[in-house]
Scaffold this active site. Structure first.
Site, PDB file in Angstrom:
ATOM      1  N   GLU A 114       0.677  -1.229   0.062  1.00 18.39           N
ATOM      2  CA  GLU A 114       0.065   0.161  -0.009  1.00 18.39           C
ATOM      3  C   GLU A 114       0.827   1.127  -0.039  1.00 18.39           C
ATOM      4  OE1 GLU A 114      -1.483   2.891   3.222  1.00 18.39           O
ATOM      5  OE2 GLU A 114      -2.065   0.962   3.733  1.00 18.39           O
ATOM      6  N   GLU A 150      10.077   1.328   2.037  1.00 18.70           N
ATOM      7  CA  GLU A 150       8.948   1.313   2.718  1.00 18.70           C
ATOM      8  C   GLU A 150       8.766   0.100   3.691  1.00 18.70           C
ATOM      9  OE1 GLU A 150       7.027   3.864   2.511  1.00 18.70           O
ATOM     10  OE2 GLU A 150       8.172   4.928   1.166  1.00 18.70           O
TER      11      GLU A 150
END
Ligand code: ZN
Length: 1115
Positions: free
Chosen positions: A174, A249
């Site tokens: 995401e 991330e």
């Protein structure tokens, strides 16, 4: 994740994961109604104080607003008013009945040509919308196209993404898909959109079983730009080819120099470490796994109790990622997950608003046509959990600080899986009502019984949750003594049993009914777009292959339920539900959480050991290679995008931007000698009001009691009405009443604004009831209930603990504010950490002392509360604000007059002397945590800076570039941002869930040089300006418009000034950035630093810079 939410509404610039954070907004469960804008909890004081900054426009929206409470409606309406009103007005607006609105339609032929097949078409009266469900013929992608007159257009694409383990793949993905794509090949197009679009919403969320990518805007051109960037990101992200994004991330090993220790870094890794540092979240994880909300405070555990409830399906693992498991994730698994699930065949797409529905299909077909159907839909189906044959018990530990009585720091929570399959809508709605009846207000029996038992300080568990495939119910208490665990369990069971046997009294049923009905009809989603709230509601069924229209149509089941209650009585309706779903349901998991002072250290040590072992097994070449890789990643992160890549992100031009600020009608008049502001706005027959009282005559020593005073007004009762009756009356007659203090600096003035605000809403036909009740709350409530007051104190304690752990950045910001300006100092007196209050007592100790005082000198406290009332309640200094349409405004005037006549007419307000002490030392607040919150601030007005609108553009730019790149991307913090309070002049830097401390302060200090060396082309500057206008013009529903206008009035912000600031924003030049560099150097040279951090990091910092921080213990 919500970088956007963070920036826009919460204010911490990060990709955060709002996972579930928004759930409460769109479900019919208690949570929808209890976190309303109209709540009165003292902790809201700080929150409120910051809301006003919205008006100045540069918001701090965030900082303390951590919770970003959704302004849904705590409401209730009054249909069956027996006691209060003589007229019999409608309780709630009647449902819309007109046929389809005048909106464009897609012809079957056009749809066919674009590759879509129309499956179903319905008019949804509840939201005055025409909704069409399409299927993309080639891939099977489903599209809901909702057309209506709402200018706040919404798009969302949702994928079913059930994880198999706790490596956090869906969450990391995401974050990652928004880091560059085929058409937009830059590092973070998402950030470019944040900087340069007019979005009213921009974010993404990971659920336990799905991932959502929603955007919203009122500007059609902007809207389609956003849609295109999101579609390209979802289907063609760069991250599946780019290992660096995965590392950044997700997770990676960091080694700056072969002689140092290896550490783990990664945005999601750190974010989840923060989540796992909070006891409520751990509780949630132990029981539900996976849906821990991003922000803490009292709402957390409700969102999370799966693992143990769902041992056999996907909900038994954490889609967000367990920091211990995240490093097991490989890049190959990550890529495969995208290939499989981010496919049109597995997608559900939502469009909503007043744009052209043909254009929607056209844009979609461009993307969808590039794919063929695949088999993912059958593989991503969520399999139901079978019910247990007997209950389960689990004991877990959580990291606790050494302070306080550890024996009293246990938590216990009971959780049930209600059904082995999804429930029908009517049963869900009925359960929603039951939930509100049991837990919705302080007067609700289950909540009240638990809190009054004195066995614990605060409720954990959120009641009924029905957003996943199978609904759950969970309830418990925190800060429970070890010896009382069993008593809590017994009390919960016996209370539920009693409720099944005796049911609820009719006033309570009426109050809940009206609260829910008012809320549904008012549909006040606050700053959250209405279309998004509907999307999430629809998705709750659609994602499980059920009917997407049905959840939008509450009218019929609501009427049916009302009829059933009227016919059969509440007992016949609710008791069987309590028995079947809870009491006789063996699928119960009891979770006990024990405090462990060693846990944080042990976890940290275990992690270090793994890394040390890894290092020991590495050759010199390996180490050199790792250091090189670390360097390479950093270099890549710090290299700016080439200008041509930046230009690929579509943007508006300055000529698309309105030259004038959003106008809110205001008429300043007076009724019976008191100033009254009226805002003539269409509110669908709801009347919104604020009554404002001047607090400046209050004695200093009474300030700390103000939040508790506010809570007492709403929760103590009068001579004739118990607090339960008073609450029910408010529930039955109004849409909710709240009371809270409000303080702010006023630019150019020595004295701050310092007020108490009473907020209320009701159907306009109930204006008389509303003002009668406001009067009753203010004048008739008696401060006599010692036991209840003691509970308020305990609740404040529990809230404060949560705030320290969950919103450390908010705490740091408030502390800096308190050191730098009087308004901030007052705010701290009324519910801050207040470390220096009363000879260095910390806040929790202060509350403990107060708790004892309640026993020893209740009369003294009671008379202090009375003194506060006397000091505040006066027509002198009072101000009334009304928002409704013209006719309803006029009709309300006489009730306002009557209300004002009843107020005491004291002599002119005499200002009290407040001895504001503003100690300017650096401060570190120690809490047991694995991640820090680091702040530094200064008052730049004091160094001669004169406010110019360009400051809005510049501080937004600093947050979105310098701090984002350094604090978040390369520093590994979850967020880093700055804020300029234009009223006080305080400019502050803050970080969120930050692995660093001094290093972050150094980055802040480098801001001036960053601005001086800034190389900015026209395109970038234009985007920065447009993005700032997007913030300034943030979308507001009518009640929010009226409220903002009130605050502008209080703070002396004129329309001329707004126009001037806007012009300054629009004409910001690169030169302004350079000039601002000198102003901002004040933070480096004279600023004060506050960190909320772990003991180890503070020690290390104080060793490196001798006694840099004054150390304060807080937990
Ligand atoms: Zn996240």
């Amino acid at each position: 994740m919500e970088r956007a939410a963070l920036l826009r509404s919460l204010s911490c610039s990060s990709l955060a994961c709002n996972r579930f954070y928004f759930r409460s907004s769109h479900k019919l469960s208690r949570s929808s109604f209890s976190h309303a804008s109209f709540s009165s909890s003292p902790s809201d004081a700080a929150v409120r104080r910051n809301q006003h900054r919205l008006i100045g426009n540069l918001t701090r929206r965030s900082v303390l607003r951590g919770q970003g409470r959704l302004e849904t409606a705590l409401s209730s309406s009054l249909r069956f008013n027996k006691k209060f009103s003589t007229i019999s007005a409608r309780a709630v607006a009647s449902p819309p009945t007109q046929p389809s609105p005048d909106v464009a339609e897609v012809s079957d032929e056009v749809a066919e040509k674009l590759g879509f097949e129309k499956i179903s078409e319905q008019f949804i009266g509840e939201c005055k919308s025409k909704a069409v469900l399409f299927k993309h013929k080639k891939t099977g992608a489903e599209v809901m196209s909702v057309s209506n007159e709402d200018e706040n257009k919404v798009f969302g694409i949702v994928l079913r993404t059930p994880p198999k383990d706790s490596t956090g793949i869906p969450h990391i993905l995401e974050h990652s898909v928004l880091c560059g794509s085929r058409k937009y090949p830059l590092k973070e197009p998402f950030v470019e959109l944040l900087k340069g679009s007019l979005h009213t919403f921009l974010n993404a969320f990971t659920y336990p079983d799905r991932t959502c990518y929603p955007v919203a805007s009122t500007n059609a051109k902007d809207f389609y730009n956003l849609v295109d960037v999101y579609l390209d990101a979802v289907f063609f992200p760069k991250c599946v080819e780019d290992f660096h994004t995965f590392q950044q991330e997700g997770w990676h090993f960091e080694l700056n120099n072969p002689s140092e220790d290896i550490s783990y870094k990664g945005v999601v890794f750190n974010e989840m470490k923060g989540v796992y540092s909070q006891p409520d979240n751990i509780l949630g994880r132990a029981s539900q796994q996976a849906c821990s909300p991003f922000f803490s405070e009292a709402t957390t555990c409700k969102d999370a109790y799966i693992i143990a409830l769902f041992p056999d399906n996907t909900y038994g693992v954490d889609s967000g990622g367990d920091p211990k498991v995240i490093p097991k994730l490989t890049f190959e698994e990550f890529k495969e997950f995208h290939r499989k699930y981010y496919h049109p065949s597995n997608a559900r797409i939502w469009f909503y608003g007043n744009d052209d529905p043909n254009e929607r299909l056209r844009i979609l077909s461009e993307y969808l046509d590039m794919f063929d159907a695949n088999s993912t839909p059958s593989e991503s189906v969520i399999k139901p959990q079978k019910l247990f044959s007997e209950p389960v018990r689990i004991v877990e530990k959580y990291p606790a600080g050494e302070g306080g009585n550890l024996k009293k720091k246990h938590m216990v929570c009971l959780n049930w899986l209600l059904s082995d399959k999804p429930l029908d809508l009517e049963t869900e709605l009925t359960l929603g009502f039951l939930d509100h009846l049991m837990l919705g207000t302080p007067a609700s029996p289950l909540r009240k019984t638990l809190l009054e038992s004195g066995l614990g300080d605060a409720i954990v568990g959120g009641g009924i949750e029905d957003e996943l495939l199978q609904p759950q119910f969970s309830i418990g208490l925190k800060n429970v003594s070890e010896d009382d665990i069993q008593k809590v369990e017994e009390l919960i069971m016996s209370t539920l049993k009693k409720l099944a046997e005796e049911s609820f009294d009719s006033d309570a049923v009426e109050a809940s009914m009206n609260t829910i009905e008012f809320s549904l009809r008012e549909n006040n989603t606050g700053s959250f777009p209405r279309g998004l709230s509907l999307m999430l509601r629809s998705m709750g069924k659609w994602i499980y292959d059920m009917d997407p229209f049905e959840p939008l149509k509450y009218e019929k089941p609501l009427m049916a339920l009302k009829a059933r209650i009227a016919e059969e009585g509440a007992k016949a309706v609710f008791s069987p539900l309590i028995e079947k779903f809870i009491l006789n349901n063996p699928h119960r998991v009891t979770i006990e959480m024990q405090p462990d002072t060693e846990k944080a250290t042990l976890d940290e040590a275990a992690e270090k050991e793994i890394l040390a072992k890894l290092k020991a097994g590495m050759t010199e070449e390996d180490l050199a290679e790792l250091a090189r890789a670390t360097q390479e990643l950093r270099l890549k992160q710090e290299t700016p995008d080439p200008p041509e890549a930046l230009r690929s992100v579509p943007s508006l031009s300055l000529c698309d931007i309105p030259k004038e600020p959003i106008h809110v009608p205001i008429e300043v008049g007076n009724i019976n000698g008191v100033k009254v502001l009226q805002h003539d706005l269409f509110t669908n027959d709801v009347l919104y009001t604020e009554v404002v009282f001047d607090m400046s005559s209050l004695k200093q020593e009474l300030l700390p009691l103000v939040p508790l005073f506010c809570q007492s007004l709403l929760e103590m009762g009068t001579k004739d009405l118990s607090f339960v009756q008073l609450n029910q009356l408010i529930g039955r007659k109004t849409g909710g009443i709240s009371v809270y203090p409000f303080t702010s600096s006023i630019r150019g003035k020595e004295d701050p604004s310092c007020h108490m605000i009473v907020r209320g809403k009701a159907m306009a036909g109930r204006a008389e009831d509303l003002f009668n009740l406001v009067n009753c709350v203010l004048q008739e409530v008696q401060f006599t209930d010692q036991q209840r007051f003691k509970q308020f104190v305990s609740q404040s304690k529990a809230r404060m603990e949560n705030r320290l752990r969950g919103s450390g950045h908010g705490v740091a910001a408030a502390r800096m504010d308190a050191k730098l300006n009087v308004a901030g100092w007052i705010s701290e007196q009324m519910g801050g950490v207040r470390l220096e209050y009363l000879d260095d007592l910390n806040y929790l100790e202060f509350l403990q002392a107060l708790e004892e005082k309640v026993d020893q000198d209740w009369a003294g406290i009671s008379s202090s509360l009375e003194e506060i009332r006397k000091s505040l309640l006066s027509r002198e200094g009072c101000l009334v604000n009304l928002t409704a349409d013209g006719k309803n405004l006029m009709n309300s005037e006489k009730f306002v007059g009557k209300f004002l006549d009843m107020l005491p007419n004291n002599s002119p307000v005499k200002k009290a002397k407040w001895n504001a002490r503003l100690p300017s030392s650096n401060e570190a607040i120690v809490i047991p945590t694995q991640v820090n919150y680091v702040g530094k601030a200064a008052n730049i007005y004091k160094t001669g800076y004169q406010l110019n609108g360009s400051a809005y553009v510049i501080s937004k730019h600093i947050s979105n570039t310098w701090l984002w790149d350094r604090v978040r991307v390369s520093g590994g913090a979850y967020g880093g941002f700055c804020d300029f309070d234009t009223h006080s002049g305080v400019f502050s830097f803050l970080s969120y869930r930050d692995p660093n401390l001094l290093k972050t302060l150094d980055i802040y200090d480098g801001t001036g040089d960053f601005l001086r060396q800034l190389d900015m082309d026209d395109d970038t500057l234009t985007k920065a300006i447009i993005g700032t206008i997007g913030d300034v013009d943030s979308y507001q529903l009518p009640d929010a418009k009226g409220y903002s206008s009130l605050l502008r009035h209080i703070l002396g912000i004129t329309e001329e000034e707004r126009q001037k600031r806007r012009e300054e924003i629009l004409s910001t030049s690169v030169k302004d950035f350079r000039t601002f560099a000198d102003a901002i150097d004040a933070v480096k040279d004279k600023g004060v630093a506050v960190a909320v951090a772990s003991p180890d990091d503070i020690d290390a910092a104080n060793k490196e810079r001798t006694n840099f921080f004054q150390v304060k213990k807080a937990l």
